[in-house]
Design a protein around this motif. Structure first.
Motif, PDB file in Angstrom:
ATOM      1  N   UNK A 360       0.833  -1.200   0.000  1.00  0.00           N
ATOM      2  CA  UNK A 360       0.000   0.000   0.000  1.00  0.00           C
ATOM      3  C   UNK A 360       0.866   1.247   0.000  1.00  0.00           C
ATOM      4  N   UNK A 361       0.216   2.373  -0.267  1.00  0.00           N
ATOM      5  CA  UNK A 361       0.818   3.661   0.026  1.00  0.00           C
ATOM      6  C   UNK A 361       0.466   3.993   1.468  1.00  0.00           C
ATOM      7  N   UNK A 362       1.423   4.578   2.200  1.00  0.00           N
ATOM      8  CA  UNK A 362       1.234   4.844   3.616  1.00  0.00           C
ATOM      9  C   UNK A 362       0.647   6.235   3.833  1.00  0.00           C
ATOM     10  N   UNK A 363      -0.086   6.404   4.911  1.00  0.00           N
ATOM     11  CA  UNK A 363      -0.594   7.734   5.271  1.00  0.00           C
ATOM     12  C   UNK A 363       0.585   8.660   5.549  1.00  0.00           C
ATOM     13  N   UNK A 364       0.568   9.844   4.934  1.00  0.00           N
ATOM     14  CA  UNK A 364       1.676  10.773   5.148  1.00  0.00           C
ATOM     15  C   UNK A 364       1.262  12.037   5.910  1.00  0.00           C
ATOM     16  N   UNK A 365       0.048  12.068   6.427  1.00  0.00           N
ATOM     17  CA  UNK A 365      -0.426  13.222   7.184  1.00  0.00           C
ATOM     18  C   UNK A 365      -0.490  12.860   8.666  1.00  0.00           C
ATOM     19  N   UNK A 366       0.097  13.687   9.505  1.00  0.00           N
ATOM     20  CA  UNK A 366       0.200  13.405  10.936  1.00  0.00           C
ATOM     21  C   UNK A 366      -1.171  13.246  11.578  1.00  0.00           C
ATOM     22  N   UNK A 367      -2.050  14.213  11.385  1.00  0.00           N
ATOM     23  CA  UNK A 367      -3.352  14.190  12.047  1.00  0.00           C
ATOM     24  C   UNK A 367      -4.183  13.002  11.599  1.00  0.00           C
ATOM     25  N   UNK A 379      -2.802   2.178  21.197  1.00  0.00           N
ATOM     26  CA  UNK A 379      -2.259   3.131  22.173  1.00  0.00           C
ATOM     27  C   UNK A 379      -1.417   4.178  21.447  1.00  0.00           C
ATOM     28  N   UNK A 380      -1.850   5.421  21.493  1.00  0.00           N
ATOM     29  CA  UNK A 380      -1.153   6.495  20.795  1.00  0.00           C
ATOM     30  C   UNK A 380       0.284   6.638  21.279  1.00  0.00           C
ATOM     31  N   UNK A 381       0.511   6.408  22.558  1.00  0.00           N
ATOM     32  CA  UNK A 381       1.861   6.553  23.118  1.00  0.00           C
ATOM     33  C   UNK A 381       2.817   5.514  22.543  1.00  0.00           C
ATOM     34  N   UNK A 382       2.298   4.309  22.311  1.00  0.00           N
ATOM     35  CA  UNK A 382       3.143   3.246  21.759  1.00  0.00           C
ATOM     36  C   UNK A 382       3.616   3.594  20.349  1.00  0.00           C
ATOM     37  N   UNK A 383       2.767   4.320  19.623  1.00  0.00           N
ATOM     38  CA  UNK A 383       3.083   4.654  18.228  1.00  0.00           C
ATOM     39  C   UNK A 383       3.601   6.079  18.072  1.00  0.00           C
ATOM     40  N   UNK A 384       4.021   6.684  19.168  1.00  0.00           N
ATOM     41  CA  UNK A 384       4.509   8.065  19.107  1.00  0.00           C
ATOM     42  C   UNK A 384       5.713   8.187  18.177  1.00  0.00           C
ATOM     43  N   UNK A 385       6.603   7.196  18.228  1.00  0.00           N
ATOM     44  CA  UNK A 385       7.792   7.242  17.368  1.00  0.00           C
ATOM     45  C   UNK A 385       7.395   7.142  15.888  1.00  0.00           C
ATOM     46  N   UNK A 386       6.349   6.351  15.607  1.00  0.00           N
ATOM     47  CA  UNK A 386       5.885   6.197  14.231  1.00  0.00           C
ATOM     48  C   UNK A 386       5.258   7.497  13.736  1.00  0.00           C
ATOM     49  N   UNK A 387       4.549   8.178  14.603  1.00  0.00           N
ATOM     50  CA  UNK A 387       3.980   9.484  14.252  1.00  0.00           C
ATOM     51  C   UNK A 387       5.073  10.520  14.008  1.00  0.00           C
ATOM     52  N   UNK A 388       6.183  10.384  14.707  1.00  0.00           N
ATOM     53  CA  UNK A 388       7.301  11.315  14.496  1.00  0.00           C
ATOM     54  C   UNK A 388       7.738  11.362  13.037  1.00  0.00           C
ATOM     55  N   UNK A 389       7.593  10.241  12.342  1.00  0.00           N
ATOM     56  CA  UNK A 389       8.019  10.183  10.943  1.00  0.00           C
ATOM     57  C   UNK A 389       7.218  11.150  10.094  1.00  0.00           C
ATOM     58  N   UNK A 390       5.998  11.499  10.551  1.00  0.00           N
ATOM     59  CA  UNK A 390       5.153  12.445   9.815  1.00  0.00           C
ATOM     60  C   UNK A 390       5.413  13.888  10.224  1.00  0.00           C
ATOM     61  N   UNK A 391       6.227  14.079  11.256  1.00  0.00           N
ATOM     62  CA  UNK A 391       6.503  15.435  11.745  1.00  0.00           C
ATOM     63  C   UNK A 391       7.773  16.035  11.160  1.00  0.00           C
ATOM     64  N   UNK A 392       8.723  15.187  10.795  1.00  0.00           N
ATOM     65  CA  UNK A 392      10.046  15.673  10.443  1.00  0.00           C
ATOM     66  C   UNK A 392      10.412  15.262   9.016  1.00  0.00           C
ATOM     67  N   UNK A 393       9.961  16.049   8.053  1.00  0.00           N
ATOM     68  CA  UNK A 393      10.342  15.835   6.662  1.00  0.00           C
ATOM     69  C   UNK A 393       9.696  14.634   6.008  1.00  0.00           C
ATOM     70  N   UNK A 394       8.440  14.391   6.335  1.00  0.00           N
ATOM     71  CA  UNK A 394       7.769  13.236   5.739  1.00  0.00           C
ATOM     72  C   UNK A 394       7.553  13.432   4.244  1.00  0.00           C
ATOM     73  N   UNK A 395       7.488  12.312   3.534  1.00  0.00           N
ATOM     74  CA  UNK A 395       7.262  12.313   2.084  1.00  0.00           C
ATOM     75  C   UNK A 395       6.298  11.182   1.749  1.00  0.00           C
ATOM     76  N   UNK A 396       5.722  11.160   0.542  1.00  0.00           N
ATOM     77  CA  UNK A 396       4.952   9.978   0.120  1.00  0.00           C
ATOM     78  C   UNK A 396       5.812   8.722   0.224  1.00  0.00           C
TER      79      UNK A 396
END
Length: 432
Positions: A360-367, A379-396
């Protein structure tokens, strides 16, 4: 005198060589014995002439048990009747290790019996051929991705987060924290893709499913590339080129193994031609309903009969694209043309082997990703590091996973997927 394996015979024609081998079978008459031998690389025939080796050695050869290990000295000869093209005219035989009452005899054995003797079954010509094809698929995988600028990254086997939920994961404790045997390295590979651009992993994955179908294993190997700056369409192109590459290299480099398994090369050749056909999930549901499948509705996942019917409409692997959001994992990007579906695809192999790739194509929007994580009760806290990928220079970013054992079963044309893993953990039976 050089010690060789018989697959090197072409460069030692009419030369005296030493070969270390195991005896798989034999037959003899008064003056000649035909030894069927395995040297770890290939199967070949040794000819023992009583006049050449003498009475004592000839009697020893006649009394050898199946799987006895031998040191043979002989001359390599051409043999047009052999699939290998060569045989060994034996001058001397030294018994290294005797074997008596070998349990897997040259007769028909049931699969359960063979699985209970898996440590010995690996020596059979059929298993030998399957493992050679498995090895070639692994070799070609590394070649394909290395040649295209990918770098291999190894994600952890013990993980604290699950790409596709925890219901099919093996749970354990990592000191005081919950941990799971990995069902996929995908999330970690996304992090690696944000560093290296194009990455792939290749390692063991686990699914806690007590399935009794011929398609499933508890432990299997997964090949997972992840590609930054890559949309879904570009990923599909990589997927079909990769699978065609695996088939092409197996045909070119494993002809004897395919012949041993009775695989039709002409059928395999069709799978080397790209692009592969595609069908929308919605169209696939309608196709099934139009052909008498009354057990499927839009929003349902497909079972084996559904996949097989769809595959049988094509002569190549087929992509089923744009599946409903409700039955796919939280990380998949919504299809802008139909927000009830996501930009994903399953590649279905021909001949009833089912899904060999999911991507698949991955979601690239943080919200959007954060909302999906909560909607899936994760658990949002468990995936906090994964969400970080959308905060710092994310791309498709897009990626996929190919199950090695199922791909080997399909390319080999064999019935049971458990034959493709050297020591598979199947159902509730753990191999010692």
């Amino acid at each position: 005198m050089e010690t060789i394996t018989m697959n090197q015979a072409a460069s030692h024609l009419n030369q005296k060589v030493q070969i270390n081998a195991w005896l798989t079978n034999k037959r003899s008459s008064g003056k000649i014995a035909f030894l069927q031998l395995r040297d770890g690389k290939t199967y070949f025939q040794g000819i023992v002439l009583k006049a050449e080796v003498g009475d004592e050695v000839f009697d020893t050869v006649k009394s050898l048990g199946q799987e006895s290990s031998l040191k043979l000295i002989g001359t390599v000869q051409a043999d047009d009747r052999s699939a290998l093209g060569y045989e060994l005219l034996v001058h001397s035989v030294e018994v290294i290790g005797e074997s008596h009452d070998y349990p897997i005899t040259p007769k028909e054995h049931g699969t359960d019996f063979l699985m209970d003797h898996r440590h010995l079954w690996l020596r059979s010509s059929r298993q030998h051929a399957i493992m050679q094809i498995r090895n070639e698929i692994i070799r070609a995988t590394y070649e394909f991705y290395n040649d295209r600028g990918f770098i291999k990254i190894d994600p952890p086997v013990l993980t604290g987060s699950a790409p596709e939920g925890t219901t099919e994961l093996f749970h354990t404790k990592y000191f005081e924290e919950d941990a799971y045997l990995s069902q996929s390295g995908q999330l970690y590979m996304e992090a690696a893709a944000m560093s290296f651009g194009k990455v792939f992993s290749f390692g063991p994955t686990f699914r806690a499913e007590k399935s009794k179908t011929r398609r499933h294993l508890i432990e299997f190997w997964m090949m997972e590339p992840e590609m930054a700056f890559t949309d879904h369409e570009q990923s599909l192109k990589v997927q079909e080129e990769y699978v065609a590459y695996l088939v092409r290299n197996t045909i070119d480099n494993c002809s004897m193994a395919l012949e041993t398994l009775g695989r039709d090369i002409d059928v395999l050749e069709k799978y080397t031609q790209v692009p592969y056909p595609r069908i929308e999930y919605t169209e696939a549901v309608q196709l099934l309903k139009d052909n008498g499948f009354d057990d499927i509705e839009w929003g349902d996942d497909f079972g084996s009969p559904h996949e097989t019917f769809i595959a049988n409409q094509h002569e190549q692997p087929v992509f089923i694209v744009n599946w409903p959001r409700s039955i796919k994992p939280f990380y998949m990007k919504v299809n802008p043309d139909n927000p009830e579906t996501v930009l994903c695809a399953d590649m279905i192999a021909p001949e009833g082997y089912g899904e060999i790739i999911g991507g698949s194509q991955r979601i690239d929007d943080y919200e959007t990703l954060a909302e999906n994580i909560k909607a899936f009760n994760l658990d949002l806290a468990v995936y906090a590091w994964y969400l970080d990928l959308r905060k710092y220079g994310n791309v498709p970013c897009s990626g996929f996973g190919l199950g090695l054992e199922r791909a080997v079963a399909w390319i080999s044309g064999i019935e049971h997927i458990r034959e493709t893993s050297p020591f598979p953990r199947l159902l509730n039976r753990l191999y010692p």
